[in-house]
Design a protein around this motif. Structure first.
Motif, PDB file in Angstrom:
ATOM      1  N   LEU A  55     -50.164   6.548 -41.703  1.00  0.00           N
ATOM      2  CA  LEU A  55     -50.077   5.562 -40.623  1.00  0.00           C
ATOM      3  C   LEU A  55     -51.252   5.726 -39.671  1.00  0.00           C
ATOM      4  CD1 LEU A  55     -46.282   5.840 -39.669  1.00  0.00           C
ATOM      5  CD2 LEU A  55     -47.354   4.139 -41.182  1.00  0.00           C
ATOM      6  N   GLY A  56     -51.853   4.600 -39.306  1.00  0.00           N
ATOM      7  CA  GLY A  56     -52.907   4.589 -38.307  1.00  0.00           C
ATOM      8  C   GLY A  56     -52.583   3.589 -37.218  1.00  0.00           C
ATOM      9  N   ILE A  57     -53.286   3.694 -36.104  1.00  0.00           N
ATOM     10  CA  ILE A  57     -53.068   2.786 -34.975  1.00  0.00           C
ATOM     11  C   ILE A  57     -54.410   2.462 -34.344  1.00  0.00           C
ATOM     12  CG2 ILE A  57     -52.699   4.658 -33.288  1.00  0.00           C
ATOM     13  CD1 ILE A  57     -50.580   2.813 -31.949  1.00  0.00           C
ATOM     14  N   GLY A  58     -54.520   1.268 -33.773  1.00  0.00           N
ATOM     15  CA  GLY A  58     -55.751   0.887 -33.096  1.00  0.00           C
ATOM     16  C   GLY A  58     -55.554  -0.335 -32.233  1.00  0.00           C
ATOM     17  N   GLY A  59     -56.544  -0.607 -31.411  1.00  0.00           N
ATOM     18  CA  GLY A  59     -56.498  -1.790 -30.560  1.00  0.00           C
ATOM     19  C   GLY A  59     -57.566  -1.736 -29.490  1.00  0.00           C
ATOM     20  N   TRP A  60     -57.715  -2.855 -28.797  1.00  0.00           N
ATOM     21  CA  TRP A  60     -58.734  -3.007 -27.756  1.00  0.00           C
ATOM     22  C   TRP A  60     -58.053  -3.350 -26.437  1.00  0.00           C
ATOM     23  CZ3 TRP A  60     -63.595  -1.892 -29.400  1.00  0.00           C
ATOM     24  CH2 TRP A  60     -64.639  -2.049 -28.486  1.00  0.00           C
ATOM     25  N   SER A  61     -58.548  -2.811 -25.335  1.00  0.00           N
ATOM     26  CA  SER A  61     -58.033  -3.079 -23.996  1.00  0.00           C
ATOM     27  C   SER A  61     -56.585  -2.558 -23.892  1.00  0.00           C
ATOM     28  CB  SER A  61     -58.151  -4.571 -23.674  1.00  0.00           C
ATOM     29  OG  SER A  61     -57.943  -4.815 -22.306  1.00  0.00           O
TER      30      SER A  61
END
Length: 691
Positions: free
Chosen positions: A548-554
């Motif tokens: 499992l990975g996670i990411g995002g902006w702001s």
């Protein structure tokens, strides 16, 4: 059900720890693997075009639109204006913008000419040229030779083509423009130029900045197209950001503010009327307006979207009735987000696009408050135009299979794409996009999201999975095209990943109350909503719990940074432009009212802000982290990422930090957009697909 929708529509129309600076890269000349059926690359993504600003001709036969050469790039150096027949029987035709920027097309009242903005070489700037009849003749308005090079000015041309005529040559850029109803004059907005004193200071190196002082006010001007005379209309001390002529041309509705900063623009603008002859400004009519202003066809009402007074989270619809002197509140309790509006021909109702769950709709808003669904759209609509005579609606719509194009809807509800702005996508093998939902374990709410899986995925194998959180929190993922520098789902899916895009509480699409549900609880119930979605995919056998990975902006970066302090389930985290110290953010962001809307005034809520600051919990992090940030970001200052990086580095935890010079909160340069995606893909490949 379909018959009912179509009938209503017809009736209405009848009416490793490193810090690095990203190096630029050259465009690839290799054949695209995506066009050969392979995975989508970052170069493929930045090669996509975007489409905005649709405008229907007065006779309903043609539509103007703007094409941006880099998708999801507000500052693209290439923007062009095109025209396409509404019936789609002939291909679109380029009108303006073979080079540079041409944008904001406006039809003249009779549909024979258009006005637009462009930064093309301007003969009125390069030399005194009396051949051009429409030179801007006003003291201080004409630039000397070379002074306005690189600025954006107003131009006009025949819709049949031919040479464009420059209308203005100011020392600052024109930002908006609109024909008067009789076609004899043009209103435009432009900021005040530097004064001689300011120019002298700059030349002498006296470049100190007194923080909080107003910048150059943007003024309303009117240009007489017969004489070339231009005059400033709006009074001193007033910043104008939107304008709209009344149908009879006697008044102009303007969105005004008493300051030039972006925080006031977002949260402190109001609508008032100005007399185009005298410049006299009327009393405020609609407070806290945001976005365009629209007159009803009969000239009796004004329409604007607004931010809520009690808490600037979520938007609502306001119609001011000039004859009665009252403002109607419309749609405050509607379980969706209104995005674009246009009046019905009889001035008794409004057509609007809305965003609900993960898709757009077209609705009719009656002035008594009733809202009827006219059509459900498969994707995300981001502009709307209406022609009453042909009973046809045009929308700018992205669908799961393609980026934005113009689609038309007949009175029978039949949707047809009349442009193909990115034809290469038809040859790509793309991921499957579908809406998913689950029940939150916090309070039983239904949470919606989008799941993108690899092409041809049969559901029999547990996949490495990335959950990507959107910005905001008040924003949302859509069941449409999901590929840009900050929308990684299609790229990742074609490389073998499942990508979950959850619209957790705080998102748009389920009404204002849902958007406000995070309050001062960032990282609380919203975090659990996300984890519930992941658990659902793991239980279904779609997601491999060990990859499992996670990411995002702001805000997506906030949630990614926060999540790895709460759990060790994620094996990789890509954290973009993340607010990780909320008390510092409240006092350093360029929109402090944003933080106050969620948490209250910082001084009174320091404990609450610290409690949701992931930088305070770095000892809990066991996940490898990649931090990405624009070095010139004023929304979330780049030192936020430096705090997170240095804290993890001092604890000997795996972390990388990449700064992008010259970039703000949104990454604009092509090479940097490629780098963001390449690093994101490589990071997940390294940590979620161990060799």
């Amino acid at each position: 059900m379909h018959y009912m929708i179509r009938s209503v529509l017809a009736a209405v129309l009848a009416l490793g720890p490193t810090v690095s600076f990203a190096a630029p890269s050259e465009p690839s000349e290799q054949t695209s693997k995506a066009e050969e059926g392979g995975p989508i690359s970052p170069e493929d993504i930045v090669g996509l075009k975007d489409m905005r600003e649709i405008a229907m001709s007065p006779d309903g036969q043609s539509i103007l639109y703007t094409v941006t050469n880099q998708i999801a790039t507000a500052g693209s150096p290439r923007q062009s204006i095109w025209v396409v027949p509404t019936n789609g029987r002939r291909p679109a035709r380029l009108l303006a913008g073979a080079k540079g920027v041409s944008t904001a097309p406006q039809w003249g009242p009779h549909g024979q000419r258009i006005a637009f903005l462009s930064d093309r070489p301007n003969p009125l700037v390069e030399e005194e040229n009396t051949e051009f009849r429409f030179a801007t003749k006003v003291e201080g308005a004409r630039a000397g030779k070379g002074e306005a090079m690189g600025t954006t000015q107003a131009w006009m041309m025949s819709v049949d083509g031919g040479e464009a005529i420059p209308l203005t040559a100011l020392r600052t850029s024109v930002t908006k423009l609109a024909f008067a109803p009789d076609g004899r004059s043009l209103a435009f907005l432009a900021a005040d130029p530097e004064t001689p004193e300011e120019q002298a200071d700059a030349e002498a190196g006296r470049d100190e900045v007194v923080y909080g002082e107003p910048g150059h006010f943007t003024r309303l001007w009117i240009l007489d197209l017969e004489t070339g005379d231009a005059r400033r209309v709006s009074p001193d001390g007033l910043n104008i950001s939107e304008m709209a002529w009344s149908p009879d041309g006697s008044q102009i509705a303007v969105s005004t503010a008493d300051h030039t900063d972006i925080n006031t623009f977002f949260y402190g603008s109001g609508v008032a009327l100005i007399d185009p002859q005298t410049g006299k400004l009327g009393e405020p009519l609609i407070a806290h307006s945001r976005g365009p202003i629209s007159w009803s066809p009969d000239g009796s009402k004004l329409l604007s979207s607004v931010v809520h007074r009690d808490s600037p989270i979520g938007t609502a619809v306001r119609v001011h009735d000039l004859t009665r002197g009252e403002t109607l509140k419309l749609g405050d309790q509607y379980p969706g987000l209104f995005t674009h509006f246009t009046w019905a021909p009889d001035s008794r109702s409004i057509l609007a696009t809305t965003f609900e769950a993960t898709r757009s709709k077209i609705v009719q808003i009656k002035l008594d408050g009733h809202i009827n669904t006219l059509a459900k759209l498969d994707g995300e609509a981001h502009d709307l135009a209406l022609d009453a005579s042909s009973q046809r609606i045009a929308v700018a719509l992205s669908s799961p299979e393609r980026p934005s194009d113009i689609w038309t809807l007949t009175p029978r509800g039949e949707a047809t794409a009349i442009t193909r702005i990115n034809p290469q996508v038809a040859d790509w093998t793309i991921g499957d996009v579908r809406e998913v939902s689950w029940t939150s374990t916090v309070d039983g709410r239904t949470i919606y999201g989008v799941l993108v899986t690899p092409p041809g995925y049969d559901g029999k194998t547990a996949l490495p999975t990335v959950v990507q959180i959107h910005g905001g929190p008040e924003w949302a993922w859509w069941s449409g095209w999901l590929g840009s520098w900050h929308e990684w789902a299609q790229m990742l899916a074609t490389h073998g990943y499942a990508v979950l895009l959850p619209n957790i509480r705080g998102s748009d699409g389920q009404g204002t109350e849902f958007a406000r549900a995070v309050g001062s609880d960032w990282g609380g119930a919203d975090y659990q909503d996300m984890m519930d979605g992941i658990d659902r995919l793991v239980a279904a056998g779609t997601s491999d719990p060990e990859r499992l990975g996670i990411g995002g902006w702001s805000y997506g970066g906030f949630m990614s940074a926060w999540s790895v302090t709460q759990t060790d389930r994620f094996k990789a985290a890509v954290i973009g432009a993340a607010p990780v110290d909320m008390a510092v953010l409240a006092r350093t962001t360029d929109i402090p009212d944003f933080s106050a809307a969620y948490f209250g005034e910082a001084q009174e809520h320091l404990g609450d802000l610290d409690a949701v600051s992931s930088v305070r919990l770095l000892d809990k992090v066991e996940t490898p982290v990649l931090l990405l940030h624009g070095k010139a970001d004023t929304r979330v200052p780049p030192d936020m990422s430096l705090q997170y990086y240095t804290g993890l580095r001092r604890l000997n935890k795996p972390v990388e930090l990449v700064y992008y010079p010259g970039e703000g909160h949104s990454i604009q340069q092509r090479a940097h957009q490629i780098d963001v995606q390449e690093r994101t893909l490589d990071f997940f490949e390294t940590h979620l697909k161990p060799r």
